[in-house]
Design an enzyme around this catalytic site. Structure first.
Site, mmCIF file in Angstrom:
data_model
loop_
_atom_site.group_PDB
_atom_site.id
_atom_site.type_symbol
_atom_site.label_atom_id
_atom_site.label_comp_id
_atom_site.label_asym_id
_atom_site.label_seq_id
_atom_site.Cartn_x
_atom_site.Cartn_y
_atom_site.Cartn_z
ATOM 1 C CD GLU A 273 -2.576 -1.401 2.779
ATOM 2 O OE1 GLU A 273 -2.006 -0.464 3.601
ATOM 3 O OE2 GLU A 273 -3.362 -2.055 2.848
ATOM 4 N N GLY A 275 2.192 4.942 -0.662
ATOM 5 C CA GLY A 275 1.574 6.141 -0.832
ATOM 6 C C GLY A 275 2.563 7.161 -1.149
ATOM 7 N NE ARG A 276 6.341 9.599 3.590
ATOM 8 C CZ ARG A 276 5.873 10.327 4.360
ATOM 9 N NH1 ARG A 276 6.241 11.520 4.349
ATOM 10 N NH2 ARG A 276 5.210 9.985 5.601
ATOM 11 N NE ARG A 313 4.999 14.982 5.368
ATOM 12 C CZ ARG A 313 6.191 14.954 5.662
ATOM 13 N NH1 ARG A 313 7.118 15.648 5.151
ATOM 14 N NH2 ARG A 313 6.760 13.679 6.261
ATOM 15 C CE1 TYR A 317 3.086 13.883 11.621
ATOM 16 C CE2 TYR A 317 3.446 14.622 9.265
ATOM 17 C CZ TYR A 317 2.536 13.905 10.029
ATOM 18 O OH TYR A 317 1.326 13.609 9.880
ATOM 19 C CB CYS A 343 -2.264 33.879 13.921
ATOM 20 S SG CYS A 343 -3.669 32.695 14.169
ATOM 21 C CD GLU A 344 -1.254 27.925 15.315
ATOM 22 O OE1 GLU A 344 -0.097 27.435 15.902
ATOM 23 O OE2 GLU A 344 -2.253 27.839 15.510
ATOM 24 C CE1 TYR A 372 -0.215 10.243 3.997
ATOM 25 C CE2 TYR A 372 2.154 10.038 3.278
ATOM 26 C CZ TYR A 372 0.821 9.459 3.708
ATOM 27 O OH TYR A 372 0.717 7.902 3.844
#
Ligand code: LLP
Length: 413
Positions: A273, A275-276, A313, A317, A343-344, A372
Protein backbone atom coordinates in the site's frame (compact mmCIF):
# COMPACT_ATOMS: atom_id res chain seq x y z
CA UNK A 1 10.82 11.53 -17.35
CA UNK A 2 12.17 15.02 -16.71
CA UNK A 3 10.23 16.47 -13.80
CA UNK A 4 11.29 19.56 -11.84
CA UNK A 5 14.62 21.00 -13.03
CA UNK A 6 16.17 24.41 -13.50
CA UNK A 7 16.22 25.48 -17.13
CA UNK A 8 17.96 28.72 -18.03
CA UNK A 9 17.87 29.80 -14.40
CA UNK A 10 14.16 29.12 -13.93
CA UNK A 11 12.42 26.19 -12.29
CA UNK A 12 10.44 24.21 -14.83
CA UNK A 13 8.32 21.08 -14.81
CA UNK A 14 9.19 19.17 -17.97
CA UNK A 15 9.36 22.10 -20.36
CA UNK A 16 6.81 24.27 -18.62
CA UNK A 17 8.21 27.18 -16.55
CA UNK A 18 6.68 27.13 -13.08
CA UNK A 19 6.33 30.92 -13.42
CA UNK A 20 3.97 30.48 -16.37
CA UNK A 21 1.74 28.16 -14.39
CA UNK A 22 1.74 30.33 -11.26
CA UNK A 23 0.92 33.44 -13.28
CA UNK A 24 -2.31 31.80 -14.43
CA UNK A 25 -3.32 29.87 -11.33
CA UNK A 26 -2.18 32.33 -8.70
CA UNK A 27 -0.55 31.13 -5.50
CA UNK A 28 -0.41 29.07 -3.37
CA UNK A 29 -0.69 26.17 -5.79
CA UNK A 30 0.40 22.55 -5.91
CA UNK A 31 1.98 21.37 -9.14
CA UNK A 32 2.28 17.65 -9.86
CA UNK A 33 4.38 15.91 -12.48
CA UNK A 34 2.66 12.88 -14.01
CA UNK A 35 5.91 11.41 -15.35
CA UNK A 36 7.41 11.16 -11.86
CA UNK A 37 4.41 9.20 -10.61
CA UNK A 38 4.63 6.82 -13.56
CA UNK A 39 8.36 6.35 -13.00
CA UNK A 40 8.00 5.66 -9.27
CA UNK A 41 5.23 3.18 -9.96
CA UNK A 42 7.32 1.41 -12.59
CA UNK A 43 10.35 1.16 -10.28
CA UNK A 44 8.36 -0.27 -7.41
CA UNK A 45 6.42 -2.63 -9.65
CA UNK A 46 9.64 -3.89 -11.25
CA UNK A 47 11.11 -4.66 -7.83
CA UNK A 48 8.33 -7.19 -7.25
CA UNK A 49 8.16 -8.53 -10.80
CA UNK A 50 8.22 -12.30 -10.81
CA UNK A 51 6.09 -12.64 -7.69
CA UNK A 52 2.28 -12.31 -7.66
CA UNK A 53 1.65 -8.89 -6.20
CA UNK A 54 -0.74 -5.96 -6.26
CA UNK A 55 -0.12 -2.35 -5.40
CA UNK A 56 -2.93 -0.56 -3.60
CA UNK A 57 -2.18 3.16 -3.65
CA UNK A 58 -2.75 4.70 -0.21
CA UNK A 59 -5.25 7.44 -1.00
CA UNK A 60 -4.45 9.25 2.22
CA UNK A 61 -1.21 10.47 0.59
CA UNK A 62 -3.03 12.23 -2.24
CA UNK A 63 -6.63 11.67 -3.27
CA UNK A 64 -7.03 14.35 -5.91
CA UNK A 65 -9.17 12.65 -8.55
CA UNK A 66 -6.83 13.42 -11.44
CA UNK A 67 -3.97 11.76 -9.55
CA UNK A 68 -6.15 8.77 -8.68
CA UNK A 69 -7.17 8.33 -12.32
CA UNK A 70 -3.52 8.43 -13.33
CA UNK A 71 -2.54 5.82 -10.72
CA UNK A 72 -5.49 3.61 -11.66
CA UNK A 73 -4.39 3.81 -15.27
CA UNK A 74 -1.08 2.28 -14.25
CA UNK A 75 -2.90 -0.80 -12.99
CA UNK A 76 -2.77 -0.05 -9.27
CA UNK A 77 -5.60 -0.63 -6.82
CA UNK A 78 -6.64 1.61 -3.94
CA UNK A 79 -6.17 1.59 -0.17
CA UNK A 80 -8.95 3.65 1.40
CA UNK A 81 -8.98 4.80 5.00
CA UNK A 82 -12.44 6.35 5.26
CA UNK A 83 -15.83 6.48 3.63
CA UNK A 84 -14.68 9.58 1.80
CA UNK A 85 -11.65 7.81 0.39
CA UNK A 86 -13.81 4.90 -0.77
CA UNK A 87 -16.00 7.46 -2.53
CA UNK A 88 -12.93 9.11 -4.08
CA UNK A 89 -11.69 5.72 -5.33
CA UNK A 90 -15.05 4.92 -6.91
CA UNK A 91 -15.28 8.34 -8.56
CA UNK A 92 -11.81 7.84 -9.98
CA UNK A 93 -13.03 4.59 -11.54
CA UNK A 94 -11.59 1.93 -9.24
CA UNK A 95 -13.73 -1.22 -9.05
CA UNK A 96 -14.76 -2.32 -5.54
CA UNK A 97 -12.63 -5.44 -6.03
CA UNK A 98 -9.60 -3.15 -6.38
CA UNK A 99 -10.17 -1.44 -3.02
CA UNK A 100 -8.90 -2.45 0.39
CA UNK A 101 -10.45 -0.63 3.32
CA UNK A 102 -8.28 0.02 6.39
CA UNK A 103 -8.60 2.20 9.42
CA UNK A 104 -8.99 2.42 13.15
CA UNK A 105 -12.50 3.41 14.17
CA UNK A 106 -14.44 2.63 11.01
CA UNK A 107 -18.05 3.61 11.60
CA UNK A 108 -21.03 1.36 11.12
CA UNK A 109 -22.03 3.32 8.01
CA UNK A 110 -18.56 3.06 6.53
CA UNK A 111 -18.38 -0.67 7.19
CA UNK A 112 -21.84 -1.23 5.77
CA UNK A 113 -20.96 0.67 2.61
CA UNK A 114 -17.84 -1.48 2.15
CA UNK A 115 -19.89 -4.64 2.73
CA UNK A 116 -22.49 -3.55 0.19
CA UNK A 117 -19.80 -2.76 -2.38
CA UNK A 118 -17.90 -6.03 -1.91
CA UNK A 119 -14.39 -4.63 -1.62
CA UNK A 120 -11.25 -6.78 -1.97
CA UNK A 121 -10.74 -6.79 1.79
CA UNK A 122 -11.77 -4.93 4.89
CA UNK A 123 -8.80 -4.87 7.26
CA UNK A 124 -10.15 -5.69 10.71
CA UNK A 125 -8.70 -3.86 13.69
CA UNK A 126 -10.22 -5.65 16.68
CA UNK A 127 -12.46 -8.41 18.01
CA UNK A 128 -15.24 -5.88 18.39
CA UNK A 129 -14.99 -4.71 14.82
CA UNK A 130 -15.06 -8.34 13.64
CA UNK A 131 -18.31 -8.89 15.50
CA UNK A 132 -19.95 -5.72 14.17
CA UNK A 133 -18.86 -6.51 10.63
CA UNK A 134 -20.16 -10.06 10.89
CA UNK A 135 -23.53 -8.65 11.94
CA UNK A 136 -23.65 -6.24 9.01
CA UNK A 137 -22.67 -8.95 6.51
CA UNK A 138 -25.27 -11.38 7.84
CA UNK A 139 -27.95 -8.69 7.69
CA UNK A 140 -27.16 -8.39 3.99
CA UNK A 141 -26.89 -12.15 3.54
CA UNK A 142 -23.31 -12.01 2.29
CA UNK A 143 -19.87 -13.17 3.34
CA UNK A 144 -17.45 -10.28 3.46
CA UNK A 145 -13.78 -10.62 2.62
CA UNK A 146 -11.63 -9.55 5.55
CA UNK A 147 -7.96 -9.36 6.49
CA UNK A 148 -6.71 -9.12 10.04
CA UNK A 149 -4.50 -6.16 10.84
CA UNK A 150 -1.75 -7.40 13.07
CA UNK A 151 0.36 -5.28 15.38
CA UNK A 152 3.79 -6.97 15.41
CA UNK A 153 5.45 -4.63 17.94
CA UNK A 154 8.27 -3.70 15.56
CA UNK A 155 9.97 -0.30 15.62
CA UNK A 156 10.30 1.12 12.10
CA UNK A 157 12.81 3.80 13.17
CA UNK A 158 10.78 6.75 11.96
CA UNK A 159 9.11 9.81 13.52
CA UNK A 160 7.03 8.79 16.55
CA UNK A 161 3.92 10.44 15.08
CA UNK A 162 3.97 8.14 12.05
CA UNK A 163 5.03 4.93 13.78
CA UNK A 164 2.12 2.48 13.82
CA UNK A 165 3.41 -1.04 14.47
CA UNK A 166 4.42 -0.79 18.09
CA UNK A 167 2.47 -2.38 20.89
CA UNK A 168 1.74 1.06 22.34
CA UNK A 169 0.18 2.27 19.06
CA UNK A 170 -3.58 2.09 18.56
CA UNK A 171 -3.35 0.00 15.39
CA UNK A 172 -4.20 -3.66 14.86
CA UNK A 173 -4.37 -6.68 17.12
CA UNK A 174 -1.23 -7.71 19.05
CA UNK A 175 0.28 -10.58 17.10
CA UNK A 176 -0.08 -13.21 19.82
CA UNK A 177 -3.85 -12.69 19.85
CA UNK A 178 -4.07 -13.08 16.09
CA UNK A 179 -4.25 -16.90 15.77
CA UNK A 180 -7.31 -17.41 17.97
CA UNK A 181 -9.01 -14.37 16.45
CA UNK A 182 -8.38 -15.63 12.92
CA UNK A 183 -9.82 -19.02 13.79
CA UNK A 184 -12.89 -17.33 15.22
CA UNK A 185 -13.23 -15.14 12.13
CA UNK A 186 -13.31 -18.29 10.00
CA UNK A 187 -16.21 -19.62 12.07
CA UNK A 188 -18.34 -16.51 11.61
CA UNK A 189 -20.94 -16.96 8.85
CA UNK A 190 -20.58 -13.36 7.66
CA UNK A 191 -16.80 -13.29 7.37
CA UNK A 192 -14.30 -14.78 4.95
CA UNK A 193 -10.75 -14.27 6.25
CA UNK A 194 -8.61 -13.90 3.14
CA UNK A 195 -5.60 -12.01 4.37
CA UNK A 196 -3.18 -10.73 6.95
CA UNK A 197 -2.31 -7.06 7.11
CA UNK A 198 0.43 -5.05 8.75
CA UNK A 199 1.59 -1.43 8.45
CA UNK A 200 4.62 -0.42 10.47
CA UNK A 201 4.65 3.29 9.80
CA UNK A 202 5.63 5.82 7.22
CA UNK A 203 8.79 7.46 5.82
CA UNK A 204 10.75 4.29 6.60
CA UNK A 205 14.27 4.38 5.16
CA UNK A 206 15.67 1.21 6.73
CA UNK A 207 14.04 -1.84 5.14
CA UNK A 208 15.20 -4.26 7.85
CA UNK A 209 12.13 -3.74 10.12
CA UNK A 210 9.90 -4.24 7.06
CA UNK A 211 11.62 -7.58 6.47
CA UNK A 212 11.01 -8.54 10.08
CA UNK A 213 7.32 -7.68 9.75
CA UNK A 214 7.09 -9.83 6.61
CA UNK A 215 8.66 -12.77 8.48
CA UNK A 216 6.28 -12.31 11.40
CA UNK A 217 3.27 -12.33 9.08
CA UNK A 218 4.55 -15.30 7.09
CA UNK A 219 4.96 -17.25 10.31
CA UNK A 220 1.45 -16.34 11.36
CA UNK A 221 0.11 -17.33 7.94
CA UNK A 222 1.66 -20.80 8.24
CA UNK A 223 0.27 -21.25 11.73
CA UNK A 224 -3.31 -20.35 10.91
CA UNK A 225 -3.37 -22.18 7.58
CA UNK A 226 -2.30 -25.32 9.42
CA UNK A 227 -5.34 -24.67 11.59
CA UNK A 228 -7.52 -24.61 8.48
CA UNK A 229 -7.92 -20.88 7.78
CA UNK A 230 -7.85 -20.33 4.02
CA UNK A 231 -5.81 -17.24 3.15
CA UNK A 232 -5.15 -15.50 -0.17
CA UNK A 233 -2.88 -12.62 0.58
CA UNK A 234 -0.36 -10.91 2.83
CA UNK A 235 -0.67 -7.12 2.87
CA UNK A 236 2.49 -5.39 4.07
CA UNK A 237 1.02 -1.88 4.07
CA UNK A 238 2.98 1.15 2.94
CA UNK A 239 5.85 3.04 4.46
CA UNK A 240 8.69 3.34 1.93
CA UNK A 241 10.49 6.59 2.59
CA UNK A 242 11.67 9.19 0.11
CA UNK A 243 14.75 11.46 0.06
CA UNK A 244 13.43 14.73 1.41
CA UNK A 245 16.99 16.03 1.68
CA UNK A 246 17.68 15.18 -1.97
CA UNK A 247 20.11 12.35 -1.20
CA UNK A 248 18.80 8.78 -1.18
CA UNK A 249 15.41 7.40 -0.25
CA UNK A 250 14.42 3.81 0.46
CA UNK A 251 15.46 1.43 -2.30
CA UNK A 252 12.56 -0.59 -3.75
CA UNK A 253 14.90 -3.43 -4.75
CA UNK A 254 16.23 -3.66 -1.19
CA UNK A 255 12.66 -3.55 0.10
CA UNK A 256 11.65 -6.43 -2.17
CA UNK A 257 14.75 -8.38 -1.19
CA UNK A 258 13.91 -7.86 2.49
CA UNK A 259 10.30 -9.04 2.32
CA UNK A 260 10.03 -11.46 -0.59
CA UNK A 261 11.87 -14.50 0.82
CA UNK A 262 9.40 -14.84 3.70
CA UNK A 263 6.35 -14.07 1.56
CA UNK A 264 7.46 -16.47 -1.17
CA UNK A 265 7.48 -19.38 1.28
CA UNK A 266 3.79 -18.83 1.96
CA UNK A 267 2.85 -18.73 -1.72
CA UNK A 268 0.33 -16.01 -0.86
CA UNK A 269 -0.24 -13.00 -3.11
CA UNK A 270 1.60 -9.95 -1.83
CA UNK A 271 -0.24 -6.66 -1.44
CA UNK A 272 1.54 -3.40 -0.72
CA UNK A 273 0.00 0.00 0.00
CA UNK A 274 2.51 2.64 -1.06
CA UNK A 275 1.47 6.24 -0.72
CA UNK A 276 4.37 8.64 -0.26
CA UNK A 277 6.80 6.75 -2.49
CA UNK A 278 4.56 7.11 -5.53
CA UNK A 279 3.65 10.77 -5.19
CA UNK A 280 5.85 12.77 -2.80
CA UNK A 281 8.66 13.66 -5.22
CA UNK A 282 6.10 14.33 -7.95
CA UNK A 283 4.72 17.47 -6.32
CA UNK A 284 5.79 20.96 -5.36
CA UNK A 285 3.99 23.70 -3.47
CA UNK A 286 4.46 27.13 -5.00
CA UNK A 287 3.98 30.30 -3.01
CA UNK A 288 4.87 33.94 -3.44
CA UNK A 289 6.93 36.11 -1.12
CA UNK A 290 4.45 38.37 0.66
CA UNK A 291 6.92 40.20 2.89
CA UNK A 292 10.53 40.15 4.03
CA UNK A 293 12.07 41.56 7.17
CA UNK A 294 15.41 41.55 8.90
CA UNK A 295 16.00 43.50 12.12
CA UNK A 296 19.14 43.38 14.16
CA UNK A 297 18.91 40.61 16.74
CA UNK A 298 16.11 38.82 14.87
CA UNK A 299 16.36 36.28 12.08
CA UNK A 300 15.87 37.24 8.47
CA UNK A 301 12.25 36.35 7.71
CA UNK A 302 10.89 35.46 4.29
CA UNK A 303 7.10 35.46 4.59
CA UNK A 304 5.16 33.50 1.97
CA UNK A 305 1.50 33.48 1.01
CA UNK A 306 1.67 29.71 1.72
CA UNK A 307 2.07 28.16 5.13
CA UNK A 308 0.88 25.43 7.47
CA UNK A 309 -2.62 25.59 6.01
CA UNK A 310 -1.24 24.36 2.68
CA UNK A 311 1.58 22.17 4.05
CA UNK A 312 1.20 20.97 7.62
CA UNK A 313 4.14 18.54 7.69
CA UNK A 314 6.83 20.94 8.97
CA UNK A 315 4.59 22.22 11.80
CA UNK A 316 3.29 18.78 12.76
CA UNK A 317 6.40 16.61 12.41
CA UNK A 318 9.20 19.15 12.09
CA UNK A 319 9.46 17.64 8.63
CA UNK A 320 12.19 18.90 6.33
CA UNK A 321 11.38 19.95 2.75
CA UNK A 322 13.87 21.57 0.41
CA UNK A 323 12.83 25.10 -0.49
CA UNK A 324 14.09 26.95 -3.57
CA UNK A 325 13.47 30.22 -5.36
CA UNK A 326 11.69 29.55 -8.64
CA UNK A 327 13.88 32.16 -10.38
CA UNK A 328 16.91 32.62 -8.13
CA UNK A 329 18.38 36.15 -8.08
CA UNK A 330 22.10 36.85 -8.26
CA UNK A 331 23.66 37.41 -4.88
CA UNK A 332 24.94 35.74 -1.75
CA UNK A 333 22.78 33.33 0.25
CA UNK A 334 22.10 34.01 3.89
CA UNK A 335 20.23 32.12 6.60
CA UNK A 336 16.53 32.79 6.95
CA UNK A 337 13.26 31.55 8.38
CA UNK A 338 10.80 30.77 5.62
CA UNK A 339 7.41 31.26 7.19
CA UNK A 340 3.74 31.42 6.30
CA UNK A 341 1.10 34.06 6.98
CA UNK A 342 -0.72 32.30 9.82
CA UNK A 343 -0.98 33.41 13.39
CA UNK A 344 1.26 30.65 14.75
CA UNK A 345 4.97 30.42 15.32
CA UNK A 346 4.77 26.79 14.20
CA UNK A 347 3.81 28.20 10.80
CA UNK A 348 7.39 27.80 9.59
CA UNK A 349 8.05 25.91 6.37
CA UNK A 350 11.82 26.09 6.59
CA UNK A 351 13.98 26.86 9.60
CA UNK A 352 17.51 28.28 9.23
CA UNK A 353 17.67 27.93 5.44
CA UNK A 354 20.23 29.47 3.16
CA UNK A 355 18.41 31.51 0.55
CA UNK A 356 19.72 34.10 -1.89
CA UNK A 357 18.17 37.55 -2.19
CA UNK A 358 14.39 37.54 -2.55
CA UNK A 359 11.90 40.30 -3.14
CA UNK A 360 8.20 40.59 -2.50
CA UNK A 361 6.38 38.87 -5.36
CA UNK A 362 9.09 36.27 -6.01
CA UNK A 363 7.97 32.70 -6.36
CA UNK A 364 9.23 30.06 -3.93
CA UNK A 365 8.84 26.30 -4.33
CA UNK A 366 8.65 23.75 -1.52
CA UNK A 367 9.80 20.42 -2.94
CA UNK A 368 8.59 16.83 -2.50
CA UNK A 369 5.12 17.84 -1.39
CA UNK A 370 3.06 15.52 -3.58
CA UNK A 371 2.24 13.29 -0.57
CA UNK A 372 0.48 14.44 2.61
CA UNK A 373 0.41 17.97 1.26
CA UNK A 374 -2.94 19.04 -0.13
CA UNK A 375 -4.74 16.22 1.71
CA UNK A 376 -3.72 17.70 5.07
CA UNK A 377 -4.53 21.29 4.11
CA UNK A 378 -7.11 23.21 6.09
CA UNK A 379 -9.19 26.35 6.08
CA UNK A 380 -7.59 27.67 9.28
CA UNK A 381 -7.65 31.48 9.37
CA UNK A 382 -10.45 31.23 6.77
CA UNK A 383 -7.91 30.52 4.11
CA UNK A 384 -9.01 28.91 0.89
CA UNK A 385 -7.71 25.55 -0.29
CA UNK A 386 -5.06 26.02 -2.98
CA UNK A 387 -5.29 25.19 -6.66
CA UNK A 388 -3.76 21.99 -8.03
CA UNK A 389 -2.14 21.54 -11.42
CA UNK A 390 -1.05 18.44 -13.29
CA UNK A 391 1.78 18.63 -15.80
CA UNK A 392 1.65 15.79 -18.28
CA UNK A 393 3.20 15.20 -21.69
CA UNK A 394 4.49 18.76 -21.89
CA UNK A 395 1.09 20.29 -21.20
CA UNK A 396 -0.56 21.33 -17.97
CA UNK A 397 -4.04 21.82 -16.61
CA UNK A 398 -5.76 22.85 -13.42
CA UNK A 399 -7.15 19.67 -11.85
CA UNK A 400 -8.66 21.42 -8.86
CA UNK A 401 -9.47 25.10 -8.84
CA UNK A 402 -8.68 27.21 -5.81
CA UNK A 403 -11.58 27.43 -3.38
CA UNK A 404 -13.62 30.59 -3.69
CA UNK A 405 -14.99 32.57 -0.77
CA UNK A 406 -18.38 31.27 -1.89
CA UNK A 407 -17.07 27.70 -1.35
CA UNK A 408 -15.84 28.68 2.09
CA UNK A 409 -19.26 29.68 3.38
CA UNK A 410 -21.41 27.22 1.42
CA UNK A 411 -22.37 24.95 4.30
CA UNK A 412 -23.11 27.60 6.88
CA UNK A 413 -26.41 29.01 8.06
N1 LLP B 1 -1.29 1.77 4.59
C1 LLP B 1 -1.72 2.16 5.81
C2 LLP B 1 -2.58 1.27 6.58
C3 LLP B 1 -1.33 3.41 6.31
O1 LLP B 1 -1.74 3.78 7.52
C4 LLP B 1 -0.49 4.24 5.55
C5 LLP B 1 -0.08 5.55 6.04
C6 LLP B 1 -0.09 3.80 4.26
C7 LLP B 1 -0.50 2.54 3.83
C8 LLP B 1 0.77 4.61 3.36
O2 LLP B 1 2.01 4.86 3.91
P1 LLP B 1 3.15 5.55 3.04
O3 LLP B 1 3.54 4.58 1.95
O4 LLP B 1 2.61 6.78 2.47
O5 LLP B 1 4.23 5.78 4.00
N2 LLP B 1 0.84 12.35 7.37
C9 LLP B 1 2.10 11.68 7.58
C10 LLP B 1 2.06 10.26 7.09
C11 LLP B 1 0.99 9.42 7.73
C12 LLP B 1 0.92 8.04 7.19
C13 LLP B 1 -0.22 7.29 7.73
N3 LLP B 1 -0.41 5.99 7.18
C14 LLP B 1 3.22 12.48 6.93
O6 LLP B 1 2.95 13.53 6.36
O7 LLP B 1 4.39 12.09 7.02
Amino acid sequence: MVGFTFRGGRLACDDVPVEDIARETGTPAYIYHAGSIRAAHATLDAAFAGYPHAMHFALKANSTLAILRLVRGLGAGADANSGGEIEAALRAGFEPAQIVFTGVGKTRDELDRAVALGVRAINIESDGEAERLDGLARARGVKVRVALRVNPDIDPNTHAHISTGLRVNKFGVPIEFAPPLLRSLARRPGLDPVGLHVHLGSQILDVEPLGRAARALAGLAREVRDAGVRLEHIDLGGGLGVAYDGTTGADPAAYAAAVLPAVRETGLTLLIEPGRFLVAPAGILVGRVADTKAYPGSPRFVVLDAGMTELLRPALYEAYHRIVAVTPREGPASPCEIVGPLCETSDTLGHDRALGPVEVGDLIAVLDTGAYGFVMASNYNRRRMPAEVLVDAGGWRIVRRRQTYEDLFRNEE
